[in-house]
Design an enzyme around this catalytic site. Structure first.
Site, PDB file in Angstrom:
ATOM      1  N   HIS A   1      30.160 -31.406  32.250  1.00  0.00           N
ATOM      2  CA  HIS A   1      29.652 -29.977  32.708  1.00  0.00           C
ATOM      3  C   HIS A   1      28.960 -30.329  33.873  1.00  0.00           C
ATOM      4  CE1 HIS A   1      31.196 -27.563  29.853  1.00  0.00           C
ATOM      5  NE2 HIS A   1      30.860 -26.636  29.586  1.00  0.00           N
TER       6      HIS A   1
ATOM      7  N   ASP B   1      19.487 -25.060  26.703  1.00  0.00           N
ATOM      8  CA  ASP B   1      19.663 -23.594  26.888  1.00  0.00           C
ATOM      9  C   ASP B   1      21.058 -23.614  26.232  1.00  0.00           C
ATOM     10  OD1 ASP B   1      17.143 -23.107  28.038  1.00  0.00           O
ATOM     11  OD2 ASP B   1      17.503 -22.707  29.706  1.00  0.00           O
TER      12      ASP B   1
ATOM     13  N   GLU C   1       9.592 -19.754  28.444  1.00  0.00           N
ATOM     14  CA  GLU C   1      10.715 -19.767  29.662  1.00  0.00           C
ATOM     15  C   GLU C   1       9.944 -18.538  30.268  1.00  0.00           C
ATOM     16  OE1 GLU C   1      15.086 -20.594  30.105  1.00  0.00           O
ATOM     17  OE2 GLU C   1      14.736 -22.650  28.839  1.00  0.00           O
TER      18      GLU C   1
HETATM   19  P1  FAD Z   1      28.909 -34.913  31.598  1.00  0.00           P
HETATM   20  O1  FAD Z   1      28.632 -33.675  32.829  1.00  0.00           O
HETATM   21  O2  FAD Z   1      30.141 -34.811  30.944  1.00  0.00           O
HETATM   22  O3  FAD Z   1      28.417 -35.400  32.153  1.00  0.00           O
HETATM   23  C1  FAD Z   1      26.877 -35.943  33.544  1.00  0.00           C
HETATM   24  C2  FAD Z   1      26.385 -37.114  33.439  1.00  0.00           C
HETATM   25  O4  FAD Z   1      26.404 -38.055  32.484  1.00  0.00           O
HETATM   26  C3  FAD Z   1      27.990 -37.844  34.160  1.00  0.00           C
HETATM   27  O5  FAD Z   1      27.348 -38.853  35.210  1.00  0.00           O
HETATM   28  C4  FAD Z   1      28.592 -38.889  33.137  1.00  0.00           C
HETATM   29  O6  FAD Z   1      28.696 -40.309  33.451  1.00  0.00           O
HETATM   30  C5  FAD Z   1      26.825 -39.678  32.952  1.00  0.00           C
HETATM   31  N1  FAD Z   1      27.483 -39.620  31.170  1.00  0.00           N
HETATM   32  C6  FAD Z   1      28.220 -38.561  29.949  1.00  0.00           C
HETATM   33  N2  FAD Z   1      28.380 -38.599  29.058  1.00  0.00           N
HETATM   34  C7  FAD Z   1      27.216 -40.258  29.073  1.00  0.00           C
HETATM   35  C8  FAD Z   1      27.067 -41.486  28.233  1.00  0.00           C
HETATM   36  N3  FAD Z   1      27.564 -41.468  26.894  1.00  0.00           N
HETATM   37  N4  FAD Z   1      26.608 -42.240  28.328  1.00  0.00           N
HETATM   38  C9  FAD Z   1      26.270 -42.321  29.466  1.00  0.00           C
HETATM   39  N5  FAD Z   1      26.384 -41.864  30.889  1.00  0.00           N
HETATM   40  C10 FAD Z   1      27.128 -40.424  30.270  1.00  0.00           C
HETATM   41  N6  FAD Z   1      20.766 -29.316  31.052  1.00  0.00           N
HETATM   42  C11 FAD Z   1      19.166 -29.415  31.096  1.00  0.00           C
HETATM   43  O7  FAD Z   1      18.680 -29.656  31.255  1.00  0.00           O
HETATM   44  N7  FAD Z   1      18.956 -27.629  30.260  1.00  0.00           N
HETATM   45  C12 FAD Z   1      19.829 -26.932  29.861  1.00  0.00           C
HETATM   46  O8  FAD Z   1      18.827 -25.888  29.898  1.00  0.00           O
HETATM   47  C13 FAD Z   1      21.086 -26.977  30.217  1.00  0.00           C
HETATM   48  N8  FAD Z   1      22.162 -26.282  30.755  1.00  0.00           N
HETATM   49  C14 FAD Z   1      23.474 -26.153  31.351  1.00  0.00           C
HETATM   50  C15 FAD Z   1      23.341 -25.106  30.459  1.00  0.00           C
HETATM   51  C16 FAD Z   1      25.349 -25.140  30.885  1.00  0.00           C
HETATM   52  C17 FAD Z   1      25.875 -23.640  31.035  1.00  0.00           C
HETATM   53  C18 FAD Z   1      25.721 -26.005  32.139  1.00  0.00           C
HETATM   54  C19 FAD Z   1      27.241 -26.423  32.526  1.00  0.00           C
HETATM   55  C20 FAD Z   1      25.032 -27.437  32.432  1.00  0.00           C
HETATM   56  C21 FAD Z   1      23.543 -26.845  32.423  1.00  0.00           C
HETATM   57  N9  FAD Z   1      22.731 -27.962  31.691  1.00  0.00           N
HETATM   58  C22 FAD Z   1      21.350 -28.394  30.614  1.00  0.00           C
HETATM   59  C23 FAD Z   1      22.577 -29.181  32.491  1.00  0.00           C
HETATM   60  C24 FAD Z   1      23.763 -30.224  31.230  1.00  0.00           C
HETATM   61  O9  FAD Z   1      22.666 -31.443  30.932  1.00  0.00           O
HETATM   62  C25 FAD Z   1      23.775 -31.767  32.467  1.00  0.00           C
HETATM   63  O10 FAD Z   1      25.140 -30.879  32.954  1.00  0.00           O
HETATM   64  C26 FAD Z   1      25.295 -32.781  31.685  1.00  0.00           C
HETATM   65  O11 FAD Z   1      24.738 -33.740  32.300  1.00  0.00           O
HETATM   66  C27 FAD Z   1      25.503 -31.635  30.679  1.00  0.00           C
HETATM   67  O12 FAD Z   1      26.113 -32.540  29.944  1.00  0.00           O
HETATM   68  P2  FAD Z   1      27.974 -33.495  29.669  1.00  0.00           P
HETATM   69  O13 FAD Z   1      28.222 -33.660  28.336  1.00  0.00           O
HETATM   70  O14 FAD Z   1      28.954 -32.476  30.370  1.00  0.00           O
HETATM   71  O15 FAD Z   1      27.280 -34.722  30.776  1.00  0.00           O
END
Ligand code: FAD
Length: 544
Positions: free
Chosen positions: A115, A176, A287
């Site tokens: 994400h 969120d 918020e």
């Molecule tokens: P990914 O997109 O898969 O990875 C993100 C980054 O972290 C990459 O650099 C990846 O290499 C690294 N990574 C992933 N897993 C690991 C691991 N296990 N160890 C080390 N590095 C790792 N953020 C907030 O803070 N608050 C919010 O309210 C919020 N709401 C959101 C709502 C939506 C609909 C979306 C799409 C995003 C939101 N986000 C929010 C942002 C979100 O926290 C980040 O985009 C987060 O990185 C997504 O998590 P993911 O598991 O999909 O990670």
């Protein structure tokens, strides 16, 4: 032939690696589509992956989905996806790549739920580790006074919630949206309305298990391997892969009183928000969001909320105005309803919102926390979820929030927006300043999140090009007006920009990189440290 002493060789090696990092740093330039030799051209290196002994497996064919993320703008095709079944699979793979040294050119990205917005979890012609394959391993809950849960880094927060609720417990700090992984949000910060009382998610972790860029499996905490622990929290995946995290828990409430009120005056709105975050036991979640030129706003709220003054609410007109919505919650259990109602009434009486706009709802705790998933389902059913998301998340110092909002709302966005605009203050005192997350230099700062969706094939104000141009104007304004802004979920393409982002913390960040991932194998999609300077960067293909 005379052999060189091992220590001498080690010293040369370390110097060489340091030099290597410096070379990478000094050569970062973002170029697109410049031809360069393919990283996958060395068949020996690639076939060596096929014979690694694993509990899980590699997939070398079906890799396209790992070249996609929520932002829907960047597409870096990996060479292989690792589906690990154990922490040892991750360690063995990284060790293998590390031991091949610089000749392999392979990079490795952990992918949580994918994400990210700008290719951060992608690895151009490298290896993507599908962290969700580790889900279900070791989710152990420890009840008692200082309760916690041990979870895999690839676990979704929604699963952590379901599991801990069975014990009447829940993590304290959230995002969120809960369909994100533990490792993904801890690599950034993890911010939501609970951060005003508990700090971000990175402030609510006791211990981590990390696989470093050398393939070592290391446990760390605030007392043990301290530098790695704080480095990884908010460290953008640069220092290691989070394979396990120990998350702090608290007793979970059964219900949530969910409240929305409107303001037409920005100063009154922020004054109330700042007062609420300064109070020790006010609301559990604070918020807010900005509403630009919306019609029938309160009517839409009626699907979830009840107006406290139905007649006045029905006469309220939102058309054409810029309004500011304060969104707050109070947790409670059904046997406390009476006392909670009194507390809420007393707190609301201290706020200066437009009286006719008070809307309240009572929902189960789980339903409140998972609220964005309901919107996701609606958007998916209309084909509006998988569109480009040119989001811009900024942290703005308190003293600059008025000037910032005046310019952005008054001049840059003028009378429309392409998605929600969140705005709420955060207390720096609740953040652990040792973590890698970079925040503005004031005690209170605002998260301002422009959560835009672009309409594919549009050429109007909802097109990707238009929204990106608006984002650029916002960033340029911050720069020219010396707002002291820091990006959240930062994305930069040049070394100068990253240096400016980290400010005085840049040197420490670079040193940590050279200690834990000296060959710059990890998190290539963040584009901070590049493994193949000219050639790698030139191959990054942006479809934005
Ligand atoms: P990914 O997109 O898969 O990875 C993100 C980054 O972290 C990459 O650099 C990846 O290499 C690294 N990574 C992933 N897993 C690991 C691991 N296990 N160890 C080390 N590095 C790792 N953020 C907030 O803070 N608050 C919010 O309210 C919020 N709401 C959101 C709502 C939506 C609909 C979306 C799409 C995003 C939101 N986000 C929010 C942002 C979100 O926290 C980040 O985009 C987060 O990185 C997504 O998590 P993911 O598991 O999909 O990670």
């Amino acid at each position: 032939m005379r052999t060189l002493p091992i220590n001498f060789l080690r010293q040369i090696n370390i110097r060489y690696l340091r030099l290597f990092i410096v070379l990478f740093l000094s050569s970062i330039t973002a170029k697109i589509n410049v031809g360069s030799p393919s990283i996958v051209s060395d068949p020996d290196i690639l076939s060596s992956l096929k014979i690694i002994n694993l509990d899980g497996h590699f997939n070398f064919h079906d890799v396209h989905h790992a070249a996609k993320d929520f932002g829907n703008r960047y597409k870096f095709l990996p060479y292989a996806i690792l589906y690990p079944k154990s922490v040892s699979d991750i360690s063995t793979t990284i060790k293998h790549v590390f031991q091949m040294g610089l000749r392999s050119k392979l990079t490795i990205a952990a992918r949580g739920h994918g994400h990210s917005l700008q290719g951060q979890a992608q690895a151009h012609e490298g290896i993507v580790i599908n962290m969700e394959s580790l889900q279900g391993l070791d989710m152990e809950i420890h009840t008692g006074k200082a309760s916690y849960v041990d979870v895999s880094g690839g676990e979704l927060w929604i699963n952590v919630l379901h599991r801990t609720l069975k014990y009447g417990l829940a993590p304290k700090s959230w995002t969120d949206y809960l369909h994100l992984t533990v490792g993904g949000t801890l690599s950034n910060a993890g911010i939501s309305g609970q951060a005003s009382s508990h700090g971000p998610q990175v402030s609510n972790v006791h211990q981590l298990e990390i696989v470093t860029g050398k393939g070592d499996v290391v446990n760390c905490s605030a007392n043990h391997n301290v530098d790695l622990f704080y480095g990884v929290l908010g460290g953008l995946g640069q220092f290691g892969i989070i394979t396990q995290a120990r998350i702090s828990l608290e007793p979970a409430p059964k219900m949530v009183k969910w409240i929305r009120v409107l303001y037409s005056d920005f100063t009154t709105f922020t004054k109330d928000q700042e007062m609420l975050i300064s109070m020790e036991k006010a609301f559990d979640y604070i918020e807010g969001f900005i509403i630009i030129n919306r019609t029938g706003l309160l009517n839409n709220w009626r699907l979830t909320f009840s107006p406290q003054h139905p007649l006045q609410a029905s006469q309220f007109k939102s058309d054409g105005k810029t309004l500011y919505c304060l969104e707050i919650t109070k947790n409670f259990n059904p046997d406390e309803t009476k006392i909670i109602n009194q507390e809420v009434k007393s707190l609301l009486s201290q706020l200066a919102y437009i009286p006719s706009t008070l809307f309240i709802s009572e929902v189960p705790y789980l339903e409140f926390l998972d609220r964005v998933h309901a919107s996701e389902m609606r958007l998916r059913s209309k084909g509006l979820w998988e569109v480009p998301h040119p989001w811009l998340n900024l942290l703005i110092p308190r003293t600059k929030i008025h000037g910032f909002t005046k310019e952005v709302i008054g001049n840059i966005l003028s009378d429309n927006s392409n998605g929600p605009i969140l705005i709420y203050p955060l207390n720096k005192s609740k953040w652990d300043n040792k973590v890698s997350v970079v925040t503005p230099g004031e005690d209170v700062f605002y998260l301002v999140a422009f959560l835009s969706s672009a309409v594919p094939c549009s050429s109007g104000s909802d097109s990707l090009g238009h929204i990106l141009a608006q984002n650029k104007r916002i960033l340029d304004f911050c720069e020219n007006a010396s707002i002291g802004m820091k990006q959240y979920l930062p994305h930069y393409t040049t070394q100068e920009e990253w240096k400016a982002h980290f400010g005085p913390r840049w040197e420490a960040f670079v040193q940590r990189k050279s200690a834990y991932d000296p060959l710059a194998i990890l998190a290539p999609g963040q584009r901070i440290f590049h493994r193949q300077y000219a050639s790698h960067d030139a191959d990054l293909t942006s479809i934005s």
